[in-house]
Motif scaffolding. Structure first.
Motif, PDB file in Angstrom:
ATOM      1  N   ALA A   1       0.895  -1.148   0.000  1.00 26.76           N
ATOM      2  CA  ALA A   1       0.000   0.000   0.000  1.00 26.76           C
ATOM      3  C   ALA A   1       0.937   1.202   0.000  1.00 26.76           C
ATOM      4  CB  ALA A   1      -0.872   0.005   1.242  1.00 26.76           C
ATOM      5  N   MET A   2       0.714   2.126  -0.908  1.00 28.66           N
ATOM      6  CA  MET A   2       1.718   3.181  -1.091  1.00 28.66           C
ATOM      7  C   MET A   2       1.095   4.442  -1.664  1.00 28.66           C
ATOM      8  SD  MET A   2       3.539   1.956  -4.630  1.00 28.66           S
ATOM      9  CE  MET A   2       3.686   3.617  -5.291  1.00 28.66           C
ATOM     10  N   ILE A   3       1.885   5.499  -1.678  1.00 30.62           N
ATOM     11  CA  ILE A   3       1.492   6.731  -2.343  1.00 30.62           C
ATOM     12  C   ILE A   3       2.116   6.706  -3.737  1.00 30.62           C
ATOM     13  CG2 ILE A   3       1.702   9.255  -2.251  1.00 30.62           C
ATOM     14  CD1 ILE A   3      -0.125   7.937  -0.073  1.00 30.62           C
ATOM     15  N   GLY A   4       1.290   6.952  -4.780  1.00 33.66           N
ATOM     16  CA  GLY A   4       1.767   6.886  -6.155  1.00 33.66           C
ATOM     17  C   GLY A   4       2.771   7.966  -6.475  1.00 33.66           C
ATOM     18  N   PRO A   5       3.264   7.981  -7.725  1.00 34.43           N
ATOM     19  CA  PRO A   5       2.807   7.147  -8.834  1.00 34.43           C
ATOM     20  C   PRO A   5       3.693   5.931  -9.146  1.00 34.43           C
ATOM     21  CG  PRO A   5       4.024   9.017  -9.685  1.00 34.43           C
ATOM     22  CD  PRO A   5       4.022   9.146  -8.175  1.00 34.43           C
ATOM     23  N   SER A   6       4.819   5.756  -8.512  1.00 29.57           N
ATOM     24  CA  SER A   6       5.727   4.703  -8.972  1.00 29.57           C
ATOM     25  C   SER A   6       6.312   3.956  -7.785  1.00 29.57           C
ATOM     26  CB  SER A   6       6.853   5.340  -9.803  1.00 29.57           C
ATOM     27  OG  SER A   6       7.969   4.481  -9.871  1.00 29.57           O
ATOM     28  N   SER A   7       6.230   2.628  -7.810  1.00 23.71           N
ATOM     29  CA  SER A   7       6.756   1.865  -6.675  1.00 23.71           C
ATOM     30  C   SER A   7       8.263   2.059  -6.536  1.00 23.71           C
ATOM     31  CB  SER A   7       6.396   0.380  -6.792  1.00 23.71           C
ATOM     32  OG  SER A   7       6.667  -0.111  -8.064  1.00 23.71           O
ATOM     33  N   SER A   8       8.978   2.192  -7.664  1.00 18.87           N
ATOM     34  CA  SER A   8      10.427   2.405  -7.570  1.00 18.87           C
ATOM     35  C   SER A   8      10.765   3.846  -7.221  1.00 18.87           C
ATOM     36  CB  SER A   8      11.125   2.127  -8.908  1.00 18.87           C
ATOM     37  OG  SER A   8      10.758   0.908  -9.411  1.00 18.87           O
ATOM     38  N   HIS A   9      10.088   4.798  -7.909  1.00 12.99           N
ATOM     39  CA  HIS A   9      10.494   6.200  -7.788  1.00 12.99           C
ATOM     40  C   HIS A   9       9.862   6.920  -6.608  1.00 12.99           C
ATOM     41  CE1 HIS A   9      11.583   5.246 -11.946  1.00 12.99           C
ATOM     42  NE2 HIS A   9      12.478   6.195 -11.842  1.00 12.99           N
TER      43      HIS A   9
ATOM     44  N   ALA B   1      11.663   5.261  -2.840  1.00 15.41           N
ATOM     45  CA  ALA B   1      12.432   6.443  -2.419  1.00 15.41           C
ATOM     46  C   ALA B   1      12.078   6.818  -0.984  1.00 15.41           C
ATOM     47  CB  ALA B   1      12.147   7.610  -3.371  1.00 15.41           C
ATOM     48  N   ALA B   2      10.772   6.785  -0.671  1.00 13.19           N
ATOM     49  CA  ALA B   2      10.335   7.119   0.690  1.00 13.19           C
ATOM     50  C   ALA B   2      10.928   6.131   1.698  1.00 13.19           C
ATOM     51  CB  ALA B   2       8.808   7.104   0.769  1.00 13.19           C
ATOM     52  N   LYS B   3      10.972   4.860   1.299  1.00 14.57           N
ATOM     53  CA  LYS B   3      11.473   3.821   2.207  1.00 14.57           C
ATOM     54  C   LYS B   3      12.980   3.958   2.435  1.00 14.57           C
ATOM     55  CE  LYS B   3      11.110  -1.190   2.833  1.00 14.57           C
ATOM     56  NZ  LYS B   3      10.562  -2.452   2.300  1.00 14.57           N
ATOM     57  N   VAL B   4      13.725   4.235   1.371  1.00 12.76           N
ATOM     58  CA  VAL B   4      15.180   4.431   1.492  1.00 12.76           C
ATOM     59  C   VAL B   4      15.468   5.557   2.491  1.00 12.76           C
ATOM     60  CG1 VAL B   4      17.175   5.412   0.283  1.00 12.76           C
ATOM     61  CG2 VAL B   4      15.933   3.528  -0.751  1.00 12.76           C
TER      62      VAL B   4
ATOM     63  N   SER C   1      19.447   2.302  -2.616  1.00 13.54           N
ATOM     64  CA  SER C   1      18.878   2.104  -3.943  1.00 13.54           C
ATOM     65  C   SER C   1      17.451   1.582  -3.822  1.00 13.54           C
ATOM     66  CB  SER C   1      19.690   1.071  -4.729  1.00 13.54           C
ATOM     67  OG  SER C   1      21.043   1.447  -4.799  1.00 13.54           O
ATOM     68  N   SER C   2      16.611   2.022  -4.760  1.00 16.43           N
ATOM     69  CA  SER C   2      15.253   1.509  -4.859  1.00 16.43           C
ATOM     70  C   SER C   2      15.289   0.465  -5.968  1.00 16.43           C
ATOM     71  CB  SER C   2      14.322   2.664  -5.219  1.00 16.43           C
ATOM     72  OG  SER C   2      13.041   2.179  -5.505  1.00 16.43           O
ATOM     73  N   ILE C   3      15.160  -0.811  -5.596  1.00 12.07           N
ATOM     74  CA  ILE C   3      15.507  -1.867  -6.565  1.00 12.07           C
ATOM     75  C   ILE C   3      14.305  -2.485  -7.266  1.00 12.07           C
ATOM     76  CG2 ILE C   3      17.714  -2.415  -5.446  1.00 12.07           C
ATOM     77  CD1 ILE C   3      16.346  -4.755  -4.055  1.00 12.07           C
ATOM     78  N   GLY C   4      13.100  -1.878  -7.091  1.00 12.97           N
ATOM     79  CA  GLY C   4      11.923  -2.343  -7.826  1.00 12.97           C
ATOM     80  C   GLY C   4      10.807  -2.820  -6.911  1.00 12.97           C
ATOM     81  N   GLY C   5       9.570  -2.501  -7.303  1.00  8.07           N
ATOM     82  CA  GLY C   5       8.397  -2.955  -6.552  1.00  8.07           C
ATOM     83  C   GLY C   5       8.334  -2.433  -5.132  1.00  8.07           C
ATOM     84  N   GLY C   6       9.043  -1.315  -4.872  1.00  7.16           N
ATOM     85  CA  GLY C   6       9.035  -0.749  -3.520  1.00  7.16           C
ATOM     86  C   GLY C   6      10.095  -1.364  -2.623  1.00  7.16           C
TER      87      GLY C   6
END
Lengths: 223, 293
Positions: free
Chosen positions: A13-21, A25-28, A124-129
């Motif tokens: 569950a996330m804020i859009g628009p991109s799981s990687s970007h 990014a928020a998680k990193v 690094s954001s390596i895909g899919g959050g």
């Protein structure tokens, strides 16, 4: 082969628009903030690769700021993180950088604390959050944030690792993964312990008392 | 509990006598170490967020829900549908409307659930919400279907990819459509074989689709391709439930998709350097966005 949870697919569950970007990014930045672990005066973000070219379009800037302000990747106020940073008196700067041999979605963060200390963290954001913290103060590490995580920055002395594992065993903490990273023998080292269990305050206090320890960080798993 | 292929799942059904949802739940318990109650309530929350995004995107008062290129389009479809102008039929029209609505919330930095990615986040909730309304389904049934969709997506992720940067749009919207097709067959009472057949045909129908986002953003063509994914899922479910099987088994279709994805040049894998992303209009849009910033 990687082990997936059903919620890696129906989620995050996330804020859009991109799981990687955005989410990644928020998680990193959220993990980096936990690693720095002190009141923040200033953060400089050095954006690499696809982060540096499309960061505004994807709201990567807002997501990174949100993370250092302590918002999780599904916090609906991520779009308003510039205002939040202002309220918290955290000074933010964005710059571009080219890093060697890293994932296209990578950011180097320089934290400056109110106490004057600084710390450099690369993630690094390596895909899919999913994310990976790859460097703390120029020491290569690997931290995913998917487990409860204990990080020690310590002097590379004999017995330190054994002391920590003894304390954890005594407090019934099951270690899922444990890695030690260092630059030079006998100098600064980083140990990352990923655990299935939350590590409680009394355990952390026991670890804090170890002589070779410079800094201790603990944070719970982030979905 | 080790699951890599559809064959593994079909095997588990034989040995444990469990249905599709029960296998997914058992799998999640075994990998996460969490109890069933926690896992079920996490999925309940995902479904609640999905429904909330659909509603927000169609809320006439949420004028701010706009991306950098487009926005407020699902609501036009709603007006057209409500005035009796549905071409595709009620369920399909609703599915595409809800898929578009979710994507508009996503591009406006609203809260969504990646399924399997943010760029494909409209397909599954769009399809399931439309089905729920047409067939008067309980939320619990939809939550079971989300587990089925999750397990199908996981098998795709393990054997191929669910990322546009790795496998092109076929891996993102194609996977989402396959997950939604399997979930649709499940809620309408089809067999596990039919769920996988629906998923196989859904991927086949999108085999080779490239990822070519205008200005690198998750808007054009992603938005409308989510609508396509939802409609594809419904048509595949209808086909298999009418008794038409997939000639090529699901696992083989997924492996074929991986081979196609590996052969796609970088310019067709989310880099915005090929396809419609380099059209004259796309370049003008890109320049305008750069200027605004």
């Amino acid at each position: 082969m990687e082990n997936y949870s059903i919620f890696d697919i129906i989620g995050p569950a996330m804020i859009g628009p991109s799981s990687s970007h955005t989410a990644g990014a928020a998680k990193v930045a959220y993990i980096a903030r936990s690693i720095f672990g002190k009141p923040i005066k200033k953060v400089t973000f050095y954006l690499h690769g696809s982060f540096s070219t499309t960061y505004k379009g994807h709201g990567t800037d807002k997501a990174l700021i949100a993370g250092v302000c302590g918002m999780r990747p599904d916090d609906p106020s991520i779009p308003f993180s510039y205002e939040k940073a202002k309220d918290m008196n955290i000074e933010i700067t964005f710059k571009k950088i080219i890093l060697d041999d890293v994932h296209p979605n990578t950011v180097k963060m320089i934290f400056e604390g109110l106490d004057g200390t600084t710390q450099s963290i690369i993630g690094s954001s390596i895909g899919g959050g999913k994310v990976k913290i790859i460097s703390i103060d120029d020491i290569d590490v690997a931290i995913t944030g998917s487990y409860a995580t204990l990080i020690t920055q310590h002097l590379d002395l004999p017995g330190f690792v054994a002391d920590i594992s003894q304390i954890l065993a005594k407090h019934h903490i099951n270690i899922a993964f444990m890695k030690v990273f260092r630059e030079t023998k006998g100098e600064n080292a980083v140990m990352v312990i990923e655990s299935d269990d939350v590590i409680h305050k009394d355990t952390l206090e026991k670890i804090s008392a170890l002589e070779a320890l410079n800094k201790l960080t603990f944070f719970e798993a982030i979905q | 509990m080790k699951i890599t292929t559809a064959k593994d799942i079909l095997q588990l059904r034989e040995t444990h006598n469990l249905n599709f949802f029960e296998i997914a739940l058992k799998y999640e318990v075994s990998t996460s170490d969490l109890n069933q109650g926690v896992i079920l309530s996490t999925m309940e929350r995902q479904w609640a967020i999905m429904k909330q995004a659909i509603a927000q995107g169609l809320d006439p008062d949420k004028h701010h829900l706009h991306g950098k290129i487009l926005g407020r389009e699902a609501i036009k479809l709603k007006t057209s549908y409500e005035s009796g102008k549905s071409i595709c039929g009620i369920t399909t029209t609703k599915a595409i409307m809800y898929a578009l609505s979710t994507m508009e919330v996503n591009m406006a930095m609203g809260q969504i659930v990646a399924a399997p990615t943010a760029g494909a986040s409209g397909v599954l909730p769009g399809t399931l919400k439309a089905l729920q309304e047409t067939y008067d389904l309980e939320d619990n049934k939809i939550i079971e279907a989300l587990f089925v969709a999750g397990l199908v997506g996981m098998v795709i992720a393990k054997q191929a990819s669910i990322s546009g940067a790795k496998g092109g749009c076929q891996a993102e919207i194609g996977s989402a459509a396959a997950m939604a097709a399997a979930a649709t067959v499940y809620v309408l009472g089809g067999t596990m074989e039919q769920s996988f057949d629906g998923a196989a045909i859904a991927i086949n129908n999108m085999m080779g689709l490239i990822c070519d986002p205008v200005a690198g953003l998750v808007e054009v063509p992603c938005h409308k391709r989510n609508a396509l994914g939802a409609a594809n899922a419904l048509l595949c479910a209808e086909i298999v439930l009418a008794g038409l099987p997939s000639v090529i088994p699901f696992d083989e279709v997924v492996q074929a998709m991986k081979q196609v994805g590996d052969l796609l040049p970088a310019c067709h894998r989310e880099t915005a350097t090929g396809g419609i992303a380099i059209s004259k209009t796309a370049k003008a849009i890109e320049a305008r966005i750069m200027n605004d910033e």
